[in-house]
Design a protein around this motif. Sequence first.
Motif, mmCIF file in Angstrom:
data_model
loop_
_atom_site.group_PDB
_atom_site.id
_atom_site.type_symbol
_atom_site.label_atom_id
_atom_site.label_comp_id
_atom_site.label_asym_id
_atom_site.label_seq_id
_atom_site.Cartn_x
_atom_site.Cartn_y
_atom_site.Cartn_z
ATOM 1 N N LYS A 17 10.446 -80.341 -12.119
ATOM 2 C CA LYS A 17 10.038 -79.100 -12.790
ATOM 3 C C LYS A 17 10.958 -77.944 -12.410
ATOM 4 C CE LYS A 17 6.147 -75.937 -13.464
ATOM 5 N NZ LYS A 17 7.039 -74.872 -13.732
ATOM 6 N N THR A 18 11.285 -77.818 -11.134
ATOM 7 C CA THR A 18 12.194 -76.759 -10.683
ATOM 8 C C THR A 18 13.574 -76.927 -11.303
ATOM 9 O OG1 THR A 18 10.988 -76.581 -8.592
ATOM 10 C CG2 THR A 18 13.211 -75.682 -8.632
ATOM 11 N N SER A 19 14.039 -78.153 -11.385
ATOM 12 C CA SER A 19 15.343 -78.425 -11.990
ATOM 13 C C SER A 19 15.359 -78.023 -13.459
ATOM 14 C CB SER A 19 15.678 -79.907 -11.839
ATOM 15 O OG SER A 19 16.885 -80.197 -12.469
ATOM 16 N N LYS A 20 14.284 -78.349 -14.192
ATOM 17 C CA LYS A 20 14.206 -77.955 -15.608
ATOM 18 C C LYS A 20 14.181 -76.440 -15.741
ATOM 19 C CE LYS A 20 11.990 -82.041 -17.535
ATOM 20 N NZ LYS A 20 10.784 -82.607 -18.171
ATOM 21 N N ASP A 21 13.403 -75.779 -14.874
ATOM 22 C CA ASP A 21 13.342 -74.310 -14.912
ATOM 23 C C ASP A 21 14.703 -73.703 -14.593
ATOM 24 O OD1 ASP A 21 10.675 -74.404 -15.578
ATOM 25 O OD2 ASP A 21 9.948 -73.962 -13.549
ATOM 26 N N ASN A 22 15.387 -74.247 -13.587
ATOM 27 C CA ASN A 22 16.713 -73.741 -13.223
ATOM 28 C C ASN A 22 17.717 -73.955 -14.351
ATOM 29 O OD1 ASN A 22 15.831 -72.870 -10.740
ATOM 30 N ND2 ASN A 22 16.575 -74.647 -9.620
ATOM 31 N N ASN A 23 17.668 -75.117 -15.001
ATOM 32 C CA ASN A 23 18.570 -75.388 -16.127
ATOM 33 C C ASN A 23 18.313 -74.427 -17.277
ATOM 34 O OD1 ASN A 23 19.897 -77.453 -14.818
ATOM 35 N ND2 ASN A 23 18.682 -79.076 -15.751
ATOM 36 N N ARG A 24 17.023 -74.149 -17.548
ATOM 37 C CA ARG A 24 16.678 -73.215 -18.616
ATOM 38 C C ARG A 24 17.192 -71.807 -18.295
ATOM 39 N NH1 ARG A 24 12.916 -69.688 -18.779
ATOM 40 N NH2 ARG A 24 11.747 -70.591 -17.054
ATOM 41 N N ILE A 25 16.997 -71.375 -17.054
ATOM 42 C CA ILE A 25 17.465 -70.049 -16.636
ATOM 43 C C ILE A 25 18.988 -69.984 -16.684
ATOM 44 C CG2 ILE A 25 17.630 -68.483 -14.650
ATOM 45 C CD1 ILE A 25 14.741 -69.415 -13.931
ATOM 46 N N LEU A 26 19.658 -71.025 -16.223
ATOM 47 C CA LEU A 26 21.122 -71.075 -16.262
ATOM 48 C C LEU A 26 21.625 -71.010 -17.692
ATOM 49 C CD1 LEU A 26 23.755 -71.411 -14.661
ATOM 50 C CD2 LEU A 26 23.471 -73.880 -14.901
ATOM 51 N N GLU A 27 20.966 -71.753 -18.581
ATOM 52 C CA GLU A 27 21.363 -71.740 -19.988
ATOM 53 C C GLU A 27 21.165 -70.352 -20.591
ATOM 54 O OE1 GLU A 27 19.698 -73.288 -24.245
ATOM 55 O OE2 GLU A 27 19.289 -74.535 -22.499
ATOM 56 N N GLU A 28 20.020 -69.726 -20.307
ATOM 57 C CA GLU A 28 19.754 -68.395 -20.849
ATOM 58 C C GLU A 28 20.757 -67.369 -20.333
ATOM 59 O OE1 GLU A 28 15.692 -67.472 -19.982
ATOM 60 O OE2 GLU A 28 14.924 -68.935 -21.420
ATOM 61 N N ASN A 29 21.205 -67.516 -19.100
ATOM 62 C CA ASN A 29 22.153 -66.561 -18.529
ATOM 63 C C ASN A 29 23.595 -66.813 -18.954
ATOM 64 O OD1 ASN A 29 20.229 -65.067 -17.174
ATOM 65 N ND2 ASN A 29 20.327 -66.336 -15.356
ATOM 66 N N SER A 30 23.905 -68.028 -19.366
ATOM 67 C CA SER A 30 25.300 -68.341 -19.657
ATOM 68 C C SER A 30 25.591 -68.535 -21.138
ATOM 69 C CB SER A 30 25.728 -69.604 -18.892
ATOM 70 O OG SER A 30 24.982 -70.721 -19.332
ATOM 71 N N ARG A 31 24.604 -68.561 -21.988
ATOM 72 C CA ARG A 31 24.828 -68.820 -23.407
ATOM 73 C C ARG A 31 25.322 -67.582 -24.143
ATOM 74 N NH1 ARG A 31 19.284 -67.993 -26.761
ATOM 75 N NH2 ARG A 31 20.804 -67.356 -28.278
ATOM 76 N N ILE A 74 21.827 -65.602 -38.832
ATOM 77 C CA ILE A 74 23.084 -66.137 -38.329
ATOM 78 C C ILE A 74 22.789 -67.352 -37.456
ATOM 79 C CG2 ILE A 74 23.182 -64.572 -36.344
ATOM 80 C CD1 ILE A 74 26.271 -64.467 -36.933
ATOM 81 N N THR A 75 23.535 -68.416 -37.684
ATOM 82 C CA THR A 75 23.403 -69.647 -36.914
ATOM 83 C C THR A 75 24.713 -69.869 -36.184
ATOM 84 O OG1 THR A 75 21.894 -70.529 -38.562
ATOM 85 C CG2 THR A 75 22.882 -72.120 -37.058
ATOM 86 N N TYR A 76 24.630 -70.106 -34.884
ATOM 87 C CA TYR A 76 25.839 -70.254 -34.086
ATOM 88 C C TYR A 76 25.636 -71.292 -32.992
ATOM 89 C CZ TYR A 76 23.285 -66.990 -31.071
ATOM 90 O OH TYR A 76 22.338 -66.382 -30.303
ATOM 91 N N LYS A 77 26.746 -71.829 -32.545
ATOM 92 C CA LYS A 77 26.723 -72.849 -31.504
ATOM 93 C C LYS A 77 27.251 -72.234 -30.217
ATOM 94 C CE LYS A 77 28.251 -77.555 -30.611
ATOM 95 N NZ LYS A 77 29.041 -78.682 -31.121
ATOM 96 N N SER A 78 26.523 -72.476 -29.133
ATOM 97 C CA SER A 78 26.939 -72.028 -27.806
ATOM 98 C C SER A 78 26.791 -73.224 -26.878
ATOM 99 C CB SER A 78 26.071 -70.859 -27.342
ATOM 100 O OG SER A 78 26.422 -70.467 -26.030
ATOM 101 N N GLY A 79 27.899 -73.685 -26.326
ATOM 102 C CA GLY A 79 27.859 -74.915 -25.536
ATOM 103 C C GLY A 79 27.535 -76.074 -26.458
ATOM 104 N N ARG A 80 26.512 -76.837 -26.112
ATOM 105 C CA ARG A 80 26.117 -77.970 -26.949
ATOM 106 C C ARG A 80 24.909 -77.668 -27.817
ATOM 107 N NH1 ARG A 80 26.757 -81.976 -21.971
ATOM 108 N NH2 ARG A 80 25.317 -80.428 -21.200
ATOM 109 N N LYS A 81 24.368 -76.457 -27.722
ATOM 110 C CA LYS A 81 23.154 -76.119 -28.470
ATOM 111 C C LYS A 81 23.468 -75.188 -29.630
ATOM 112 C CE LYS A 81 19.636 -76.953 -25.083
ATOM 113 N NZ LYS A 81 18.372 -76.501 -24.553
ATOM 114 N N ILE A 82 22.619 -75.289 -30.646
ATOM 115 C CA ILE A 82 22.740 -74.431 -31.826
ATOM 116 C C ILE A 82 21.566 -73.456 -31.829
ATOM 117 C CG2 ILE A 82 22.698 -74.383 -34.347
ATOM 118 C CD1 ILE A 82 24.175 -77.041 -34.301
#
Length: 193
Positions: A43-57, A144-152
């Motif tokens: 759970k912590t890993s998923k939360d950290n990945n989500r936070i990292l994605e939100e901060n870096s996208r 507007i639709t855009y790709k950032s990293g591997r997500k759209i």
Amino acid sequence: LIRGDKMFLNLDWTTINWDIASTLSSSFLSIVAIIISVVAVVKTSKDNNRILEENSRAYISIYTEALIANRNHFYIIIKNFGNTNAFIESIEVDNKTREMIKLGNKDYIDRIVNNQLAPNQSITHLVSTQKKEFDSNHISKFKITYKSGRKIYSDTFEFNLSWNSTMPSISISTADYDKQFLELYQDEIRKKL
């Protein structure tokens, strides 16, 4: 079920090897603790990945800006406020807005499709309020639709294009250079508010 000195739940409590029972109960508690720890780590890993994605996208936004208020033109700005590149997959604009923002007979807004915006990079599009198609009361809609990293990602913006171009300001049509400079300076301060 027999109750007495020696039997409870069909067990002879006097013959139980308490060392084995203690080991089994310790093992059981250890397994439960490991399972709880693994669930917490996942759970912590998923939360950290989500936070990292939100901060870096990438975060694309569309807004308007006037260089000099009360003039007959302003700019639509499409900007990447995020921390990574954004690849523009598509942009949809309602038909009335599309007609309002054409320059002459040319529709330039689609030119940003299949292009990238680097972090803090923006694209500007001039809009004239003097066109007969321009409706200062119309609420424009952009998707507007855009790709950032591997997500759209897809974001929709709805706003009145002209609200920013009609903010009160000193008219400089016949002003001397001092007033023109003051006007530009005021507009620059206004943008930072």
